[in-house]
Scaffold this motif. Structure first.
Motif, PDB file in Angstrom:
ATOM      1  N   GLY B  34       0.816  -1.214   0.000  1.00 29.36           N
ATOM      2  CA  GLY B  34       0.000   0.000   0.000  1.00 29.36           C
ATOM      3  C   GLY B  34       0.847   1.261   0.000  1.00 29.36           C
ATOM      4  N   GLY B  35       0.482   2.183  -0.851  1.00 29.11           N
ATOM      5  CA  GLY B  35       1.179   3.455  -0.953  1.00 29.11           C
ATOM      6  C   GLY B  35       2.264   3.485  -2.008  1.00 29.11           C
ATOM      7  N   TRP B  36       2.663   2.319  -2.513  1.00 28.02           N
ATOM      8  CA  TRP B  36       3.699   2.261  -3.560  1.00 28.02           C
ATOM      9  C   TRP B  36       3.037   2.164  -4.930  1.00 28.02           C
ATOM     10  CZ3 TRP B  36       9.169   1.497  -2.549  1.00 28.02           C
ATOM     11  CH2 TRP B  36       9.493   1.395  -1.180  1.00 28.02           C
ATOM     12  N   THR B  57       8.582   3.951  -5.713  1.00 26.14           N
ATOM     13  CA  THR B  57       8.128   5.306  -5.414  1.00 26.14           C
ATOM     14  C   THR B  57       9.258   6.258  -5.779  1.00 26.14           C
ATOM     15  OG1 THR B  57       9.057   5.588  -3.183  1.00 26.14           O
ATOM     16  CG2 THR B  57       6.885   4.539  -3.328  1.00 26.14           C
ATOM     17  N   TRP B  59      10.393   8.342  -3.766  1.00 22.98           N
ATOM     18  CA  TRP B  59      11.227   8.510  -2.581  1.00 22.98           C
ATOM     19  C   TRP B  59      12.274   7.400  -2.475  1.00 22.98           C
ATOM     20  CZ3 TRP B  59       6.036   9.586  -2.587  1.00 22.98           C
ATOM     21  CH2 TRP B  59       5.669  10.862  -2.144  1.00 22.98           C
ATOM     22  N   PHE B  60      11.817   6.160  -2.561  1.00 23.97           N
ATOM     23  CA  PHE B  60      12.662   5.031  -2.178  1.00 23.97           C
ATOM     24  C   PHE B  60      13.046   4.132  -3.348  1.00 23.97           C
ATOM     25  CE2 PHE B  60       9.808   6.039   1.460  1.00 23.97           C
ATOM     26  CZ  PHE B  60      10.753   6.764   2.174  1.00 23.97           C
ATOM     27  N   GLY B  61      12.691   4.547  -4.552  1.00 24.80           N
ATOM     28  CA  GLY B  61      13.195   3.853  -5.728  1.00 24.80           C
ATOM     29  C   GLY B  61      12.456   2.574  -6.073  1.00 24.80           C
ATOM     30  N   LEU B  63      11.781  -1.553  -6.233  1.00 26.13           N
ATOM     31  CA  LEU B  63      11.889  -2.878  -5.627  1.00 26.13           C
ATOM     32  C   LEU B  63      11.234  -3.869  -6.573  1.00 26.13           C
ATOM     33  CD1 LEU B  63      10.816  -1.830  -2.060  1.00 26.13           C
ATOM     34  CD2 LEU B  63      13.016  -2.831  -2.592  1.00 26.13           C
ATOM     35  N   PRO B  76      10.845  -9.410  -1.111  1.00 25.68           N
ATOM     36  CA  PRO B  76      11.627  -8.549  -2.009  1.00 25.68           C
ATOM     37  C   PRO B  76      12.855  -9.297  -2.518  1.00 25.68           C
ATOM     38  CG  PRO B  76      11.829  -7.788   0.265  1.00 25.68           C
ATOM     39  CD  PRO B  76      10.859  -8.927   0.282  1.00 25.68           C
ATOM     40  N   ASN B  79      16.993  -5.587  -6.610  1.00 23.50           N
ATOM     41  CA  ASN B  79      16.533  -4.307  -7.156  1.00 23.50           C
ATOM     42  C   ASN B  79      17.689  -3.496  -7.725  1.00 23.50           C
ATOM     43  OD1 ASN B  79      17.754  -3.666  -4.746  1.00 23.50           O
ATOM     44  ND2 ASN B  79      16.243  -2.142  -4.143  1.00 23.50           N
ATOM     45  N   GLN B  80      18.770  -4.180  -8.075  1.00 24.73           N
ATOM     46  CA  GLN B  80      19.918  -3.451  -8.621  1.00 24.73           C
ATOM     47  C   GLN B  80      19.888  -3.546 -10.142  1.00 24.73           C
ATOM     48  OE1 GLN B  80      23.595  -4.362  -6.684  1.00 24.73           O
ATOM     49  NE2 GLN B  80      24.774  -2.934  -7.928  1.00 24.73           N
TER      50      GLN B  80
END
Lengths: 98, 371
Positions: B34-36, B57, B59-61, B63, B76, B79-80
């Protein structure tokens, strides 16, 4: 013991409820704290700083002791009260709508 | 009894909608993450329990999340996403050179044969592949390294690689589409690529039939006929009968040939679906009527499908990855809107009903047909 406060999205990602308490080897700096944080919670890698350049993400800020430390050097010592655990090191998502 | 699992990515999380083969009663699960922003989540054809989701997002890139139990739990994974070598530049909106910068994963395309192999189309445009279930990602640099790469420019949504079509009969052949560069094809599993845009004509670029520079919104293929491709371009609905070597327009009697998604009926390779949108500056249906258009002739002759869809005061959009079909005997068609509705037709488009009405803006819809 270093106390770290994460924003809600990263607490959910790391499955933690409140503050995170970390043992940091050597001097407490942004880099050593984030290294310890990412070692404990590898799912946070890349969400606070770049995997390779280790640059802070643009919409992430670092606060402590009522100061904005975001633009301090990553290897600069954190305030003594953060190093002793009296005050938390805060990772903050910028207030930018959304 | 067989059933379906509809995977919905939205601006503020993922939702999973499940039903039996009747597709009348639905269970809703979510929001996950939620929120992403969930640009895309999809399942492996080789293992329907294996799902992948692109979560991001500002903000946090970025995933990538993986589920091995059909979306009940998620983990998760890697994520690179590092571009191969020195990334170089592409064109910015103003025509100046701009460094390649990773922004997000738009689309995930799992291998039909191996649940651990999955492709990722990213912004700024590049194709990545994981062969370890998403733990690590490697770019297929031959695409971005094509001679035309420095001339690619972003569409309004960014310079995204949004469509990946794997040829079911030829493991070496992959089609990708990039806004606003066009369609590229590899015949050697991603080592070398060439643009396949002959026949496309686009206003807004200096040479309207240039080899590269077209804002292709989506391409679709029926697995029984991999040389036939359908395309919704920025303007124009197009068709290729020779694996992209040449394209011809099949917009026919559509009320407008602007739009985003295009899809093919699961059992009728010449039955295709689009959602006409008024224009590139308006991004809502003509006359406030949400109409899916169906062609049973592979294009040119289109009929409006309206039963159960709002026919007044409707000003939502349907984004490029937000339409899907199931493979039940009576083919189900699904699409999601920027107003948060997800509609289903269990009879190939004749009748529609909302599954949900009030989700966040829908970015993507996929469906898994379950045994």
């Amino acid at each position: 013991m270093i106390r770290v406060v994460l924003p809600a999205h990263l607490r959910a990602l790391a499955h933690v409820g409140g503050e995170v308490a970390l043992d940091v080897q050597g001097q407490a700096t942004q880099r050593s704290v984030l290294d310890a944080l990412e070692t404990r919670y590898p799912m946070l890698r890349g969400t606070i700083r770049d995997h390779v350049t280790q640059q802070r993400r643009a919409f992430v800020r670092f606060y402590a002791c009522e100061e904005d430390l975001s633009h301090d050097q990553p290897d600069a010592p954190l305030p003594e009260s953060v190093a002793t655990g009296a005050e938390p090191f805060m990772v903050v998502g910028a207030m930018a709508g959304g | 009894m067989s059933g379906v699992r509809v995977l919905v990515g939205t601006r503020k999380g993922a939702f999973i909608l499940t039903s039996d083969g009747k597709r009348e009663r639905w269970d809703i699960s979510g929001p996950h993450f939620g929120g992403w922003e969930i640009y895309h989540l999809t399942g492996s054809p080789a293992d329907p329990s294996r799902l992948y989701a692109s979560q991001s997002t500002g903000w946090f890139g970025q995933l990538i999340q993986r589920s091995d139990d059909g979306g009940k739990t998620w983990e998760p994974v890697g994520n690179q996403f590092e571009y191969d070598g020195v990334p170089g530049t592409h064109q910015w909106y103003d025509g100046t050179p701009h460094p390649w910068e990773f922004a997000r994963v738009w689309h995930l395309e799992p291998s039909p044969a191996d649940p651990d192999t999955v492709y990722a189309g990213v912004e700024d445009a590049a194709l990545f592949r994981s062969i370890d279930g998403g733990q690590t990602w490697q770019e297929l640099p031959g695409l971005r390294g094509h001679d035309s790469g420095p001339s690619w420019q972003p569409g309004a949504g960014g310079m995204c690689l949004h469509t990946i079509v794997l040829d079911p009969n030829d493991a070496g052949r992959i089609f990708v589409a990039i806004s606003a560069a066009g369609v590229f094809r590899t015949d050697d599993a991603g080592k070398t690529w060439r643009p396949v845009n002959r026949g496309l004509r686009s206003q807004g670029i200096p040479d309207e039939d240039a080899e590269v520079g077209h804002c292709v919104h989506r391409i679709a293929m029926h697995r029984s006929r991999p040389d036939v491709l359908f395309m919704q371009k920025h303007w124009d609905v197009m068709r290729s009968d020779d694996a992209g070597e040449s394209w011809h327009e099949v917009s026919g009697n559509l009320p407008t040939d602007f739009g985003f998604p295009i899809d093919v009926h699961a059992h009728e390779p010449d039955t295709i679906y689009v959602v006409p949108i008024k224009s590139d500056s308006e991004h809502y249906p003509p006359a406030g009527k949400l109409r899916v258009y169906r062609s049973r002739t592979g294009g040119n002759e289109w009929e409006a499908l309206t039963k159960g869809l709002p026919q007044s005061d409707c000003y939502v959009n349907v984004l490029r990855d937000a339409m899907a079909v199931d493979s039940l005997d009576s083919c189900g068609v699904y699409f999601g809107t920027t107003g948060g509705q997800v509609y289903v037709s269990a009879d190939g488009g004749d009748n529609w009903a909302p599954i949900v009405r009030d989700l966040p803006a829908v970015l993507s819809v996929e469906v898994q047909t379950l045994p």
